[in-house]
Design a protein around this motif. Structure first.
Motif, PDB file in Angstrom:
ATOM      1  N   SER A   1       0.852  -1.177   0.000  1.00  0.00           N
ATOM      2  CA  SER A   1       0.000   0.000   0.000  1.00  0.00           C
ATOM      3  C   SER A   1       0.888   1.227   0.000  1.00  0.00           C
ATOM      4  CB  SER A   1      -0.898   0.003   1.235  1.00  0.00           C
ATOM      5  OG  SER A   1      -1.651   1.199   1.265  1.00  0.00           O
ATOM      6  N   GLN A   2       0.628   2.114  -0.940  1.00  0.00           N
ATOM      7  CA  GLN A   2       1.367   3.372  -1.043  1.00  0.00           C
ATOM      8  C   GLN A   2       0.354   4.502  -1.151  1.00  0.00           C
ATOM      9  OE1 GLN A   2       4.322   4.379  -0.605  1.00  0.00           O
ATOM     10  NE2 GLN A   2       4.136   6.408  -1.441  1.00  0.00           N
ATOM     11  N   ALA A   3       0.325   5.355  -0.165  1.00  0.00           N
ATOM     12  CA  ALA A   3      -0.559   6.521  -0.159  1.00  0.00           C
ATOM     13  C   ALA A   3      -2.017   6.147  -0.416  1.00  0.00           C
ATOM     14  CB  ALA A   3      -0.073   7.549  -1.169  1.00  0.00           C
ATOM     15  N   GLY A   4      -2.468   5.043   0.172  1.00  0.00           N
ATOM     16  CA  GLY A   4      -3.857   4.619   0.040  1.00  0.00           C
ATOM     17  C   GLY A   4      -4.144   3.719  -1.141  1.00  0.00           C
ATOM     18  N   ASN A   5      -3.222   3.647  -2.091  1.00  0.00           N
ATOM     19  CA  ASN A   5      -3.373   2.753  -3.238  1.00  0.00           C
ATOM     20  C   ASN A   5      -2.888   1.366  -2.837  1.00  0.00           C
ATOM     21  OD1 ASN A   5      -4.035   5.008  -5.018  1.00  0.00           O
ATOM     22  ND2 ASN A   5      -1.870   5.528  -4.861  1.00  0.00           N
ATOM     23  N   VAL A   6      -3.474   0.328  -3.420  1.00  0.00           N
ATOM     24  CA  VAL A   6      -3.049  -1.045  -3.147  1.00  0.00           C
ATOM     25  C   VAL A   6      -2.497  -1.632  -4.445  1.00  0.00           C
ATOM     26  CG1 VAL A   6      -3.794  -3.362  -2.493  1.00  0.00           C
ATOM     27  CG2 VAL A   6      -4.664  -1.367  -1.244  1.00  0.00           C
TER      28      VAL A   6
ATOM     29  N   ARG B   1      -4.461  -8.230  -1.382  1.00  0.00           N
ATOM     30  CA  ARG B   1      -4.962  -7.046  -2.082  1.00  0.00           C
ATOM     31  C   ARG B   1      -6.315  -6.559  -1.573  1.00  0.00           C
ATOM     32  NH1 ARG B   1      -8.032  -8.505  -7.057  1.00  0.00           N
ATOM     33  NH2 ARG B   1      -7.103  -6.760  -8.137  1.00  0.00           N
ATOM     34  N   SER B   2      -6.985  -7.357  -0.766  1.00  0.00           N
ATOM     35  CA  SER B   2      -8.258  -6.901  -0.199  1.00  0.00           C
ATOM     36  C   SER B   2      -8.082  -6.303   1.196  1.00  0.00           C
ATOM     37  CB  SER B   2      -9.274  -8.040  -0.175  1.00  0.00           C
ATOM     38  OG  SER B   2      -8.796  -9.094   0.619  1.00  0.00           O
ATOM     39  N   SER B   3      -6.847  -6.296   1.696  1.00  0.00           N
ATOM     40  CA  SER B   3      -6.587  -5.681   3.005  1.00  0.00           C
ATOM     41  C   SER B   3      -6.737  -4.173   2.902  1.00  0.00           C
ATOM     42  CB  SER B   3      -5.164  -5.996   3.473  1.00  0.00           C
ATOM     43  OG  SER B   3      -5.003  -7.367   3.681  1.00  0.00           O
ATOM     44  N   PRO B   4      -7.251  -3.547   3.950  1.00  0.00           N
ATOM     45  CA  PRO B   4      -7.372  -2.087   3.906  1.00  0.00           C
ATOM     46  C   PRO B   4      -5.987  -1.430   3.900  1.00  0.00           C
ATOM     47  CG  PRO B   4      -7.961  -2.921   6.078  1.00  0.00           C
ATOM     48  CD  PRO B   4      -7.732  -4.114   5.190  1.00  0.00           C
ATOM     49  N   ALA B   5      -5.893  -0.338   3.182  1.00  0.00           N
ATOM     50  CA  ALA B   5      -4.637   0.419   3.160  1.00  0.00           C
ATOM     51  C   ALA B   5      -4.430   1.049   4.527  1.00  0.00           C
ATOM     52  CB  ALA B   5      -4.701   1.483   2.080  1.00  0.00           C
TER      53      ALA B   5
END
Length: 179
Positions: A38-43, A148-152
């Protein structure tokens, strides 16, 4: 950054024999063995790395939430996005255009650009960088997440400053300039 020398075949030369040391790669974005970050809210999920392609390219699965996207930047490699779901605003050399899925967008090396999700919905896309290396940059600055479904993660202000400083300091190593 891993140094890969890309082998090219001079004109008029026969193709070399099949390299039996290289294998078929099948990447499933939900595979927990892949690097999910996760980078800045993006996954992002690193589907194919430069280590798997002898540095020719990397392929990254991207989930970009509403409001997500990088700051304006440019880099010394080609970048191609394939929008699978959603829409993004792409700014290329100062001109902004909304692109809707399904679509592919190629960004030439060294051209200033950015993208932003202002759609109110999640965007799903693939990003191919050639030659590889962008995946290593992301891995060095992003937070690892289980899948990839984990929250950022939601970093506090101090962590955001720390991440931005790290990103800025590592950008030259990965042939990137933030504008």
């Amino acid at each position: 950054m891993t140094d890969h020398s890309i082998k090219t075949i001079p004109a008029g030369q026969p193709l070399p024999a099949d390299d039996l040391t290289r294998n078929l790669t099948v990447a499933l974005p939900d595979d927990q063995a892949l690097a999910h970050i996760s980078q800045a809210g993006n996954v992002y999920t690193i589907l194919i790395s430069g280590d798997q392609t002898e540095g020719r390219y990397c392929l990254i699965d991207m989930l970009v939430p509403d409001g997500g996207g990088p700051p304006a930047h440019r880099h010394e490699f080609e970048e191609m996005f394939t929008l699978l779901e959603g829409e993004l605003e792409f700014t290329f050399r100062g001109q902004t255009e909304t692109i809707r899925a399904p679509a592919s967008v190629n960004i030439p090396a060294n051209a200033p650009h950015r993208f932003a999700n202002r759609s109110g919905k999640m965007v799903h896309m693939l990003c191919m960088c050639t030659p590889a290396g962008q995946e290593e940059f992301f891995l060095s600055i992003a937070d690892r997440i289980p899948d990839r479904s984990s929250p950022a993660p939601k970093p506090d202000a101090a962590k955001q400053v720390e991440k931005k400083s790290l990103m800025t300091s590592l950008a030259p190593k990965y042939r990137t300039e933030f504008l």
